[in-house]
Design a protein around this motif. Structure first.
Motif, short mmCIF file in Angstrom:
data_model
loop_
_atom_site.label_atom_id
_atom_site.label_comp_id
_atom_site.label_asym_id
_atom_site.label_seq_id
_atom_site.Cartn_x
_atom_site.Cartn_y
_atom_site.Cartn_z
N ASP A 136 10.23 -2.80 2.34
CA ASP A 136 9.96 -2.29 0.99
C ASP A 136 8.73 -2.98 0.39
O ASP A 136 7.92 -2.35 -0.29
CB ASP A 136 11.17 -2.53 0.08
CG ASP A 136 12.36 -1.66 0.45
OD1 ASP A 136 12.15 -0.65 1.17
OD2 ASP A 136 13.49 -1.99 0.05
N ASN A 138 5.62 -1.40 1.73
CA ASN A 138 5.31 -0.14 1.06
C ASN A 138 4.61 -0.37 -0.27
O ASN A 138 3.66 0.33 -0.62
CB ASN A 138 6.60 0.65 0.85
CG ASN A 138 7.19 1.16 2.14
OD1 ASN A 138 6.48 1.31 3.15
ND2 ASN A 138 8.49 1.43 2.15
N ASP A 139 5.08 -1.39 -1.02
CA ASP A 139 4.45 -1.69 -2.30
C ASP A 139 3.00 -2.15 -2.10
O ASP A 139 2.10 -1.74 -2.86
CB ASP A 139 5.23 -2.78 -3.02
CG ASP A 139 6.62 -2.33 -3.46
OD1 ASP A 139 6.83 -1.11 -3.55
OD2 ASP A 139 7.49 -3.20 -3.71
N LEU A 195 0.97 -1.40 0.36
CA LEU A 195 0.13 -0.31 0.84
C LEU A 195 -0.25 0.68 -0.26
O LEU A 195 -1.25 1.39 -0.13
CB LEU A 195 0.84 0.42 1.98
CG LEU A 195 0.97 -0.39 3.28
CD1 LEU A 195 1.88 0.35 4.26
CD2 LEU A 195 -0.39 -0.65 3.90
N CYS A 196 0.52 0.70 -1.33
CA CYS A 196 0.16 1.58 -2.45
C CYS A 196 -1.20 1.21 -3.03
O CYS A 196 -1.92 2.07 -3.53
CB CYS A 196 1.23 1.50 -3.55
SG CYS A 196 2.77 2.33 -3.13
N GLY A 197 -1.56 -0.07 -2.94
CA GLY A 197 -2.84 -0.51 -3.46
C GLY A 197 -3.98 -0.39 -2.47
O GLY A 197 -5.14 -0.61 -2.83
N PRO A 231 -4.18 2.40 0.35
CA PRO A 231 -3.62 3.45 1.20
C PRO A 231 -4.45 3.80 2.42
O PRO A 231 -3.92 4.35 3.39
CB PRO A 231 -3.51 4.65 0.25
CG PRO A 231 -4.53 4.38 -0.82
CD PRO A 231 -4.55 2.90 -0.99
#
Length: 303
Positions: A150, A153-154, A156-158, A160
């Motif tokens: 998790d 994922n957080d 990689l949001c910054g 992509p």
């Protein structure tokens, strides 16, 4: 009594300067209280970390110790780990002031492992990782409970577009393996060469743990990614990277494949973190490492 009054006055002024200049969780009055409780006098300049301050001190018996201040939970976790670790491999925790977030520690020498040749560094780190893999106190959290997938994922949001999707998928698979790991022994958690120092007898011992419960194969990334030697391993290429991981795995007595997979997954996690804080070159180096350790069938077209 005169010594105590003079020492208290000097310590108070010194701790006020620390409080003004260093951002730490424990305020200056915690330092004053710890110095008073353990009847210690400041014995040199502070060493400052991201989350702590470490102060050389001398108690009334004249011995040389270190006083470390950090947040209350962090101090408790560190004290538990240091008391569980074998003293032959770790700095000794002499006392712990739970209410102050203060640790009274043995003082090691200033000689760190950072200046040693690469293979010696890896061998020493691996031996220590194995020595520190002792039954864990129940109060220390498990790697399997840290929700690493998790967290990835957080991150990689910054960023992509930083990493190829297949490289990310390989990392996610490894991090899910961590979630199911039932290893019941300790890891140091921050086994960089600067956290390994010689004692007065010339033996290498660790300090500054960030302990978790889980496989020591997870330490592979920390051991391999020493920033002072990252450029060197990149120039040498993927074969040298795997040779170093094989050396770590052999000495630490862990599966080489696991060491490679956890090094890969942690590089995937670290790359977007470094990019987010503006360390673009380091992020690129970590991307190279993640791609170099991704199994060939999983490597995408990005280079």
């Amino acid at each position: 009594m005169a010594r105590n009054r003079a020492t208290s006055s000097a310590n108070r002024g010194w701790s006020q300067r620390i409080g003004e200049n260093v951002a730490v969780s424990s305020p200056g009055d915690h330092l004053d209280a710890a110095l008073c409780r353990w009847d210690c006098a400041v014995d040199g300049p502070a060493m400052r970390g991201g989350m702590s301050v470490v102060v050389p001190v001398r108690p009334s018996d004249g011995s040389q110790l270190m006083l470390k201040l950090l947040d209350l939970d962090g101090a408790t976790r560190e004290a538990l780990a240091l008391r569980a670790f074998p003293p032959s491999a770790s700095v000794r925790c002499i006392d712990h002031a739970v209410d102050l977030g203060a640790l009274l520690l043995e003082r090691l020498t200033p000689v760190s492992l950072a200046g040693a040749p690469v293979d010696e560094q890896i061998i020493v780190q691996a031996r220590l990782a194995r020595s520190l893999a002792v039954p864990a106190p129940w109060q220390i959290g498990r790697l399997s409970g840290t929700r690493l997938a998790d967290h990835l994922n957080d991150l990689l949001c910054g960023a992509p577009d930083l990493l190829d999707g297949r490289v990310i998928d390989a990392a996610r698979e490894s991090l899910l393996d961590v979630a199911s790991d039932d290893t019941a022994t300790l890891t140091h958690g921050d086994l960089h060469t600067i956290n390994v120092h010689k004692d007065d007898s010339g033996h290498w011992r660790v300090l500054d743990p960030n302990p978790h419960v889980g496989t020591i194969a997870f330490e592979s990334h920390t051991v391999i990614v020493e920033r002072s030697r990252l450029d060197e391993v990149i120039r040498a290429g993927g074969r040298e990277l795997r040779r170093r991981l094989a050396l770590f795995a052999d000495v630490a007595e862990v599966d080489q494949g696991s060491a490679e997979r956890f090094c890969q997954s942690r590089a995937v996690m670290s790359a977007p973190h470094e990019q987010a804080r503006g360390a673009f070159r380091l992020a690129g180096d970590l991307r190279w490492m993640a791609e170099a350790l991704t199994p060939p069938a999983s490597v995408g077209s990005r280079r």
